[in-house]
Design a protein around this motif. Structure first.
Motif, PDB file in Angstrom:
ATOM      1  N   ARG A 113       4.293  16.117  -8.144  1.00 52.47           N
ATOM      2  CA  ARG A 113       5.290  15.850  -9.518  1.00 52.47           C
ATOM      3  C   ARG A 113       5.819  16.975  -9.966  1.00 52.47           C
ATOM      4  NH1 ARG A 113       3.037  13.391 -14.981  1.00 52.47           N
ATOM      5  NH2 ARG A 113       1.753  15.255 -14.803  1.00 52.47           N
ATOM      6  N   ASP A 114       7.111  17.198 -10.094  1.00 50.88           N
ATOM      7  CA  ASP A 114       8.006  18.272 -10.554  1.00 50.88           C
ATOM      8  C   ASP A 114       7.227  18.934 -11.771  1.00 50.88           C
ATOM      9  OD1 ASP A 114       9.538  20.377 -10.844  1.00 50.88           O
ATOM     10  OD2 ASP A 114      11.274  18.938 -11.398  1.00 50.88           O
ATOM     11  N   PRO A 115       6.751  20.101 -11.778  1.00 46.71           N
ATOM     12  CA  PRO A 115       6.258  20.845 -13.144  1.00 46.71           C
ATOM     13  C   PRO A 115       7.228  20.867 -13.991  1.00 46.71           C
ATOM     14  CG  PRO A 115       5.565  22.193 -11.254  1.00 46.71           C
ATOM     15  CD  PRO A 115       6.600  21.134 -10.578  1.00 46.71           C
ATOM     16  N   HIS A 116       8.512  20.813 -13.740  1.00 54.98           N
ATOM     17  CA  HIS A 116       9.558  21.216 -14.941  1.00 54.98           C
ATOM     18  C   HIS A 116      10.379  19.941 -14.730  1.00 54.98           C
ATOM     19  CE1 HIS A 116       8.544  25.245 -14.121  1.00 54.98           C
ATOM     20  NE2 HIS A 116       8.893  25.013 -12.616  1.00 54.98           N
ATOM     21  N   ILE A 138       0.919  -1.242   0.148  1.00 55.87           N
ATOM     22  CA  ILE A 138       0.036   0.063   0.034  1.00 55.87           C
ATOM     23  C   ILE A 138       0.954   1.247   0.090  1.00 55.87           C
ATOM     24  CG2 ILE A 138      -1.617   1.363   1.371  1.00 55.87           C
ATOM     25  CD1 ILE A 138      -2.752  -1.303   2.109  1.00 55.87           C
ATOM     26  N   ALA A 139       2.023   1.235   0.754  1.00 57.44           N
ATOM     27  CA  ALA A 139       2.851   2.302   0.973  1.00 57.44           C
ATOM     28  C   ALA A 139       3.463   2.732  -0.427  1.00 57.44           C
ATOM     29  CB  ALA A 139       3.836   2.209   1.856  1.00 57.44           C
ATOM     30  N   ASN A 140       3.789   1.588  -1.080  1.00 50.84           N
ATOM     31  CA  ASN A 140       4.649   1.512  -2.341  1.00 50.84           C
ATOM     32  C   ASN A 140       3.607   2.223  -3.388  1.00 50.84           C
ATOM     33  OD1 ASN A 140       6.916   0.816  -3.576  1.00 50.84           O
ATOM     34  ND2 ASN A 140       6.985  -1.204  -2.813  1.00 50.84           N
ATOM     35  N   TYR A 177       1.876   6.956  -6.437  1.00 48.28           N
ATOM     36  CA  TYR A 177       0.581   7.935  -6.811  1.00 48.28           C
ATOM     37  C   TYR A 177       0.952   9.437  -6.535  1.00 48.28           C
ATOM     38  CZ  TYR A 177      -3.492  10.648  -6.020  1.00 48.28           C
ATOM     39  OH  TYR A 177      -4.461  12.026  -6.128  1.00 48.28           O
ATOM     40  N   ILE A 178       1.638   9.604  -5.420  1.00 44.53           N
ATOM     41  CA  ILE A 178       2.091  11.052  -5.184  1.00 44.53           C
ATOM     42  C   ILE A 178       3.109  11.387  -5.756  1.00 44.53           C
ATOM     43  CG2 ILE A 178       3.386  12.207  -3.285  1.00 44.53           C
ATOM     44  CD1 ILE A 178       1.532  10.913  -1.288  1.00 44.53           C
ATOM     45  N   VAL A 179       4.227  10.720  -6.303  1.00 47.14           N
ATOM     46  CA  VAL A 179       5.113  11.422  -7.282  1.00 47.14           C
ATOM     47  C   VAL A 179       4.831  11.466  -8.802  1.00 47.14           C
ATOM     48  CG1 VAL A 179       6.810  10.877  -5.709  1.00 47.14           C
ATOM     49  CG2 VAL A 179       6.291   9.352  -7.499  1.00 47.14           C
TER      50      VAL A 179
END
Lengths: 367, 527
Positions: free
Chosen positions: A174-177, A160-162, A167-169
């Motif tokens: 996520r880095d817009p650039h 689940i953590a994985n 999902y989060i990254v």
């Protein structure tokens, strides 16, 4: 002739120290045979694995890498050892490691690009430990209140953590650039743990925190009533109840502490050597730490050495991949064999092997 | 129904089973040292010795459960090697264990069938079982599950199961330890009958009167060696005891000038459901133990003594605060640590694993019960020196013999560990001491030390509650004796009027008011 395991009158201290060394020796022999089978010189392989990283000349890049690798392993393993001594089976340190990394990164992502002070890093470390502890408490609460096996629940929470990290990254953080790569932006210097020395080496202050953790754990286990409780619950649960200790409370405590240490290791890894959050953070430290905990005989000082040894196999494995063209998976095989021998040699502490000759003269009963 | 044809006319002609110079070594420890033993048909042979003398080891060798390190067994003069109990059974050796080998959740009939070779149908076994039970007067209820049965009933299953294999030799390991005196009498009738049929019986015990009454021959073991074989009827109980112990047994002296003061431990209508499905319900147990007295709780094991101990110690909470009162303060809902802080101390039945952590050092085991109230812990840190000092004081006051200053608990002998466990509590000068089976499995010397210490503690004003199966022990130290049966506790009897027979009837479930008259009838029958 018959081989028997005979119970020793008292636990043998000499064997308790020697048993991990015997296990390492047996592992080396086995791995040497494996190398021979795939057509590589065992001597050369062992040299690449174990000697080369240690003899890297100034500025000691590989030596520093060993310590960098050992840092999360030792910190997680110390926490796990508290659980294992008390016969509580936290298998989910990998998940607690990731949740700690994510929780700590939250502040780094939120303050990214702003000019805030170094307090950010301190709060990140606290958040990381806190997140890991909370995540560790989930299987503990399930065990205490519903009788769920902590082995299964803690392990499943890793996945689940994985996926959560994934999902989060890929999504909100996520880095817009970042050219659509699944990663956050690189952390600000204020949110990063700097290296200790000039040059290419990556040794960082997290290793010092780990050393402090090792010492605190050693004192706690050996000198405090809490440490005594942990050992007593593992050694004789009924006597622990008679002693007046509450095992439920201990389950919560050990899971919280080991979760906190795993989470702290996670955020240190992200804020230190990696410098940003991405799915590659899930590198299996939480599982390798199980081997470290047992190789270190569930003793904080032993774990320190065991962590360094396992880190050596990682760094040596990378070297072997390059110079011997063997797959990196061989390192995993290596670690698996090591854990196998460690657990096998453990029985020698309480038992000794004896050769029985009398049984050879056995006469069949003529009934 | 016996197809064995023993030479009943000339019992001394040839031994059925001979142990010749049997030795058994465990590491550096010699459990049996060159023991010779001959068992003859139509003879009840006692194997006498203290706990740890090597009796159980020897019979396990004879039943094929363990292999001897030296010596040999001869069955009807022919050398045999028994590699397992099934070979022993095939020869005609049956055994009834002290700790039963029954499946709690299965019925009596199923348990009997499981012990037999699978070649026979269940119906055929059932028929034989009923016949055997009738012939020997060992009634069984085939459809009942074992966990519902008393120790005596369980023993009957084991005996019937052994008899169904038509053994020429039956070995019984401490058979009366689970029986009331009346049940023991019934067992002796069965054993006499087996003897008259020409079977050999090996009877393991440390109860001398029993052996004198029942057995034709007695072999005495001490410290793994055979002392001698004799006719117990020609010996006195005292001479047998001397041979068992290897010296005079110390007498326990009653404390002089004891004054019984106010009650220090009060149990008031304590009812408690067991946490184990096979446990016993405690039903309205009431009891008051005053400062200065020793109160005994007798009863066959498994009648709720374990549950009562757990409730008194606080390992299990009582349903109401007022159900247990320690020194005037209600304590029913408090835990072990809080009760210890109120001046109570507890010694459980199991030394290893309950009273101590076997693989921990004695100093750590001193901390195990001392952490609450003895200054061994300061601000969460352990004062190692204080724990060691407590070990040293216990060692000195109770003569605990050990190889080094602070060994692991498991390395001590049973008697020495028990002296440590009891001494550990008594040195804290508790106001209330609850102790379960204080001398179980302990040599006579250590038992005398422990009993004396309990009496002396009461003499200093403490309330001492002793839960014991050993009626002789209770007679020796208790001022009043109550009996536990099916989770209920009888009103205590004064030690002077608590005869074995009265207690035995209560242990078998007789109502207290009827106990006196039944005792009368019993006497008439017995005489």
């Amino acid at each position: 002739m018959q081989l028997v395991l005979e119970r020793r009158a008292e636990r043998s201290t000499i064997v308790a120290i020697a048993s991990p060394l015997i296990a390492i020796a047996l592992t080396l022999v086995t791995i040497g045979i494996l190398f021979a089978i795939i057509g590589k010189s065992p001597i050369e392989a062992l040299r690449v694995y174990f000697v080369q990283p240690l003899t890297d000349p100034f500025p000691f890049f590989l030596q520093q890498e060993i310590i960098v690798k050992a840092t999360p392993l030792v910190m997680i393993a110390v926490g796990l050892s508290l659980c294992y001594i008390a016969n509580i089976w936290n298998i989910g340190a990998e998940g607690q490691f990731l949740v700690g990394a994510v929780c700590g990164s939250w502040l780094a992502v939120k303050t990214n690009g702003t000019d805030v002070g170094h307090w950010v890093l301190v709060v990140m470390l606290i958040l990381g430990a806190f997140g890991g502890a909370i995540y560790g408490l989930i299987p503990a609460l399930c065990k205490v209140y519903f009788g769920a096996s902590e082995i299964l629940t803690s392990l499943m929470l890793v996945y689940i953590a994985n996926l959560g990290l994934d999902y989060i990254v890929r999504g909100p953080w996520r880095d817009p650039h970042g050219l659509n790569f699944p990663t956050t932006a690189a952390f600000d210097p204020a949110a990063s743990i700097g290296t200790l020395f000039e040059g290419p080496g990556r040794l960082h202050a997290g290793s010092i925190i780990t050393l402090v953790v090792v010492m605190l754990a050693a004192v706690m286990l050996g000198r405090t009533l809490m440490g005594f409780q942990i050992r007593l619950v593992g050694a004789a649960p009924r006597a622990a109840r008679f002693s007046g200790f509450k095992s439920d409370r201990l389950v919560l405590f050990t899971f919280a502490v080991s979760g906190a240490l795993a989470g702290l290791a996670g955020i240190i890894e992200v804020a230190g050597p990696i410098g940003h959050l991405d799915p590659g953070v899930a590198s299996g430290y939480g599982f390798t730490a199980i081997i470290v905990a047992f190789l270190g005989r569930l003793n904080p000082i032993g774990i320190l050495f065991a962590g360094l040894f396992l880190a050596l196999t990682f760094i040596g494995g990378e070297g072997a991949q390059i110079s011997l063209k063997v797959p990196l998976d061989l390192t995993k095989v290596f670690q698996g064999i090591l854990l196998f021998y460690v657990l096998a040699c453990d029985s020698l502490i309480v038992y000794r092997i004896r050769l029985l000759r009398t049984a050879a003269k056995a006469v069949p009963a003529n009934a | 129904m016996l197809d064995a044809t023993p030479q009943a006319g000339s019992p001394r002609s040839e031994p059925l089973l001979s142990a010749v110079s049997i030795s058994k070594r465990y590491g550096d420890f010699l459990a049996n040292d060159r023991i010779d033993l001959d068992l003859f048909p139509a003879e009840i042979h006692a194997l006498l010795g203290e706990n740890g003398a090597g009796k159980s080891t020897l019979v396990k060798v004879m039943y094929g459960l363990i292999q001897p390190s030296g010596g040999e067994l001869r069955w009807m003069a022919k050398k045999v090697v028994l590699s397992g109990p099934s070979e022993a059974r095939a020869l005609g050796i049956g055994m009834v264990f002290q700790h039963f080998t029954l499946f709690e959740n299965l019925t009596v009939a199923e348990n009997v069938a499981l012990g037999l070779p699978s070649t026979e149908s269940f119906a055929a076994i059932s028929e034989r079982r009923e016949k055997t039970a009738r012939v020997y007067g060992l009634p069984l209820e085939p459809k009942r599950e074992v966990w519902r049965l008393s120790g005596g009933e369980r023993q009957r299953i084991e005996i019937v199961r052994a008899l169904l294999q038509n053994p020429k030799l039956l070995i019984l390991d401490e058979p009366t330890s689970v029986l009331t005196p009346q049940e023991a009498d019934l067992l002796f009738v069965v054993l006499e009958r087996l003897k008259s049929e020409g079977r050999a019986v090996l009877y393991i015990s440390h109860k001398l009167e029993e052996v004198k009454r029942l057995c034709d021959t007695a072999t005495i073991l001490r410290g793994g060696k055979k002392v001698l074989t004799c006719n117990p009827r020609r010996e006195t109980a005292a001479s047998l005891a001397r041979m068992m112990v290897g010296g005079e047994v110390g007498e326990v002296k009653a404390a002089s000038g004891r004054s019984v003061a106010r009650p220090r431990l009060v149990v008031d209508k304590l009812s408690l459901a067991p946490d184990d499905p096979h446990g016993t319900y405690l039903e309205e147990v009431s009891l008051a133990v005053c400062g200065g007295e020793v109160v005994g709780i007798a009863g066959v094991s498994g009648n709720g003594q374990d549950e009562l101990f757990a409730a008194l110690s606080g390992e299990r909470r009582a349903p109401a605060q007022a159900a247990i009162v320690i020194d005037g303060k209600p304590a029913g809902l408090l835990g072990v640590t809080e009760r210890r802080r109120m001046g109570a101390a507890f010694v459980p039945e199991e030394r290893l694993g309950h009273g101590t952590a076997p693989r921990m050092k004695l100093s750590e085991n001193a901390l195990l019960t001392g952490h609450a109230a003895s200054g061994m812990v300061k601000k969460g840190f352990i004062d190692k020196l204080a724990t060691l000092v407590h070990v040293d004081r216990t060692t000195k006051s109770f003569d605990v013999r050990k190889a080094k200053r602070d060994p692991e608990a498991v390395s001590l002998s049973g008697g020495n560990l028990q002296k440590f466990v009891v001494g550990r509590e008594i040195l804290r000068e508790p106001g209330v001491l609850v102790v379960s089976q204080p001398t179980w499995g302990v040599d006579a010397g250590a038992a005398a030390v422990i009993r004396q210490a309990l009496i002396d503690l009461a003499g200093r004003g403490a309330a001492v509650l002793v839960i014991s199966q050993d009626l002789d022990e209770l007679a020796e130290i208790a001022d009043r004796i109550a009996v536990m049966f099916h989770g209920r506790l009888s009103a205590p009897l004064d030690a002077a009027e608590a005869t074995r027979e009265k207690l035995g009837l209560l242990m078998g479930g007789a109502r207290p008011e009827r106990a006196a008259e039944e005792q009368g009838t019993k006497h008439a029958i017995g005489a």
